[in-house]
Design a protein around this motif. Structure first.
Motif, mmCIF file in Angstrom:
data_model
loop_
_atom_site.group_PDB
_atom_site.id
_atom_site.type_symbol
_atom_site.label_atom_id
_atom_site.label_comp_id
_atom_site.label_asym_id
_atom_site.label_seq_id
_atom_site.Cartn_x
_atom_site.Cartn_y
_atom_site.Cartn_z
ATOM 1 N N HIS A 11 -3.278 0.281 8.349
ATOM 2 C CA HIS A 11 -2.733 -1.081 8.378
ATOM 3 C C HIS A 11 -1.851 -1.259 7.154
ATOM 4 N N VAL A 12 -0.556 -1.403 7.380
ATOM 5 C CA VAL A 12 0.425 -1.542 6.304
ATOM 6 C C VAL A 12 1.129 -2.882 6.451
ATOM 7 N N VAL A 13 1.279 -3.582 5.339
ATOM 8 C CA VAL A 13 1.968 -4.867 5.314
ATOM 9 C C VAL A 13 3.152 -4.764 4.355
ATOM 10 N N THR A 14 4.310 -5.214 4.785
ATOM 11 C CA THR A 14 5.485 -5.238 3.914
ATOM 12 C C THR A 14 5.921 -6.678 3.699
ATOM 13 N N ASP A 15 6.252 -6.995 2.472
ATOM 14 C CA ASP A 15 6.754 -8.320 2.126
ATOM 15 C C ASP A 15 7.773 -8.143 1.013
ATOM 16 N N ARG A 16 9.038 -8.298 1.390
ATOM 17 C CA ARG A 16 10.136 -8.040 0.460
ATOM 18 C C ARG A 16 10.046 -6.585 -0.050
ATOM 19 N N ASN A 17 10.030 -6.332 -1.336
ATOM 20 C CA ASN A 17 9.971 -4.939 -1.786
ATOM 21 C C ASN A 17 8.554 -4.418 -1.967
ATOM 22 N N LEU A 18 7.555 -5.230 -1.612
ATOM 23 C CA LEU A 18 6.150 -4.851 -1.773
ATOM 24 C C LEU A 18 5.607 -4.274 -0.467
ATOM 25 N N VAL A 19 5.053 -3.060 -0.553
ATOM 26 C CA VAL A 19 4.452 -2.385 0.601
ATOM 27 C C VAL A 19 2.996 -2.079 0.258
ATOM 28 N N THR A 20 2.075 -2.584 1.060
ATOM 29 C CA THR A 20 0.658 -2.421 0.754
ATOM 30 C C THR A 20 -0.095 -1.855 1.948
ATOM 31 N N GLY A 21 -1.184 -1.130 1.655
ATOM 32 C CA GLY A 21 -2.001 -0.533 2.697
ATOM 33 C C GLY A 21 -3.466 -0.902 2.503
ATOM 34 N N GLN A 22 -4.197 -0.999 3.600
ATOM 35 C CA GLN A 22 -5.556 -1.535 3.566
ATOM 36 C C GLN A 22 -6.607 -0.542 3.102
ATOM 37 N N ASN A 23 -6.435 0.742 3.392
ATOM 38 C CA ASN A 23 -7.524 1.707 3.229
ATOM 39 C C ASN A 23 -6.947 3.118 3.141
ATOM 40 N N PRO A 24 -7.800 4.131 2.978
ATOM 41 C CA PRO A 24 -7.262 5.489 2.852
ATOM 42 C C PRO A 24 -6.369 5.913 4.011
ATOM 43 N N ALA A 25 -6.725 5.509 5.234
ATOM 44 C CA ALA A 25 -5.932 5.892 6.404
ATOM 45 C C ALA A 25 -4.530 5.292 6.374
ATOM 46 N N SER A 26 -4.325 4.297 5.540
ATOM 47 C CA SER A 26 -3.019 3.640 5.422
ATOM 48 C C SER A 26 -2.096 4.344 4.436
ATOM 49 N N SER A 27 -2.598 5.326 3.720
ATOM 50 C CA SER A 27 -1.823 5.958 2.645
ATOM 51 C C SER A 27 -0.574 6.668 3.162
ATOM 52 N N ALA A 28 -0.727 7.471 4.201
ATOM 53 C CA ALA A 28 0.422 8.223 4.718
ATOM 54 C C ALA A 28 1.483 7.300 5.319
ATOM 55 N N PRO A 29 1.112 6.339 6.187
ATOM 56 C CA PRO A 29 2.160 5.441 6.692
ATOM 57 C C PRO A 29 2.809 4.590 5.611
ATOM 58 N N LEU A 30 2.060 4.232 4.571
ATOM 59 C CA LEU A 30 2.649 3.491 3.454
ATOM 60 C C LEU A 30 3.699 4.356 2.755
ATOM 61 N N ALA A 31 3.372 5.621 2.548
ATOM 62 C CA ALA A 31 4.321 6.531 1.896
ATOM 63 C C ALA A 31 5.603 6.663 2.713
ATOM 64 N N GLU A 32 5.462 6.728 4.033
ATOM 65 C CA GLU A 32 6.636 6.841 4.889
ATOM 66 C C GLU A 32 7.511 5.594 4.774
ATOM 67 N N GLU A 33 6.883 4.438 4.663
ATOM 68 C CA GLU A 33 7.642 3.201 4.509
ATOM 69 C C GLU A 33 8.385 3.192 3.177
ATOM 70 N N LEU A 34 7.750 3.654 2.123
ATOM 71 C CA LEU A 34 8.422 3.725 0.822
ATOM 72 C C LEU A 34 9.614 4.677 0.885
ATOM 73 N N LEU A 35 9.438 5.810 1.576
ATOM 74 C CA LEU A 35 10.531 6.770 1.691
ATOM 75 C C LEU A 35 11.720 6.170 2.428
ATOM 76 N N LYS A 36 11.466 5.369 3.452
ATOM 77 C CA LYS A 36 12.558 4.701 4.164
ATOM 78 C C LYS A 36 13.340 3.817 3.212
ATOM 79 N N ARG A 37 12.628 3.148 2.329
ATOM 80 C CA ARG A 37 13.278 2.226 1.408
ATOM 81 C C ARG A 37 14.047 2.951 0.311
ATOM 82 N N LEU A 38 13.620 4.182 0.022
ATOM 83 C CA LEU A 38 14.345 4.980 -0.958
ATOM 84 C C LEU A 38 15.588 5.620 -0.339
ATOM 85 N N GLY A 39 15.628 5.616 0.991
ATOM 86 C CA GLY A 39 16.789 6.199 1.667
ATOM 87 C C GLY A 39 16.778 7.704 1.656
#
Length: 231
Positions: A203-231
């Protein structure tokens, strides 16, 4: 490519309500999954901890039952051995935010012990938020948001929507009734809006430049979201 700052807890125990020191540290998957994603994308990772202490992995995070079996637990343990940056952290107090393109905080109960009350971390988070650079925080890592207090005395993340380790997950994990405080409650009290998903599911939530994940299973999808933002 870019440099990404990992701010990792320096605590190896979590003080419970009765004064007992519960062994903790950072949660293995929450460090390994983003690290592997960032490195595979060609980015450099720098680890910072309070005082520059070498961070401790939470021993519970290496157990087969929390990693989908022995095979994956062994894989994560081996990946930690290759995560050399964990063994040469810089001092959080000396970090220059301008040196980094993104900031990431893994969890484990450790942040509830030190980063939740660490003023240097709080100032870094406030500057990162204001700067607009990607800021990722997962599981118990959002405890660090509690130290990000503005000039008016309010939390700079008040009004932001986040995912964080939930009360239900703390109960199911068996430590809720022994904790001094629960993360979801304390974030809510600070004015942060906690959006909960199903326990233990990504479970990943994005709000403006803040990307947060609920639990360990959220770590990989959170990282992918950060990578998208880094381009």
């Amino acid at each position: 490519m870019s440099k990404i700052l990992f701010v990792v807890t320096g605590a190896d125990t979590w003080t419970l309500a009765d004064g007992t020191e519960h062994p903790t540290g950072f949660w293995a998957e929450e460090a390994v999954a983003p690290y592997e994603a960032f490195r595979a994308a060609g980015h450099e990772v720098v680890v910072a901890t309070p005082g520059g202490v070498e961070p401790t992995v939470d021993p519970a995070s290496l157990a087969p039952e929390v990693n989908g079996g022995q095979e994956n637990a062994d894989r994560i343990a081996k990946a930690l051995e290759s995560f050399a940056e964990l063994r040469r952290p810089v001092r959080l107090e000396d970090v220059r935010l301008d040196d980094y393109a993104a900031v990431f905080y893994p969890g484990g109960h450790g942040p509830m012990e030190d980063l939740a009350v660490n003023a240097d971390s709080g100032r870094l988070l406030a500057r990162a938020l204001e700067s607009g650079r990607p800021l990722g925080v997962v599981c118990h890592g959002p405890a660090a948001l509690l130290a990000a207090v503005g000039a008016d005395g309010g939390n700079v993340f008040a009004g932001y929507e986040v995912a964080a380790f939930t009360n239900d997950e703390e109960v199911q994990g068996g430590l809720a009734d022994r904790a001094k405080w629960l993360l979801q409650d304390r974030l809510t009290e600070a004015g942060v809006i906690v959006r909960t998903g199903e326990p233990w599911a990504p479970h990943v939530v994005t709000d403006r430049n803040l990307v947060t994940g609920q639990n360990p299973a959220s770590s990989a999808p959170l990282a992918e979201e950060l990578l998208k933002r880094l381009g």
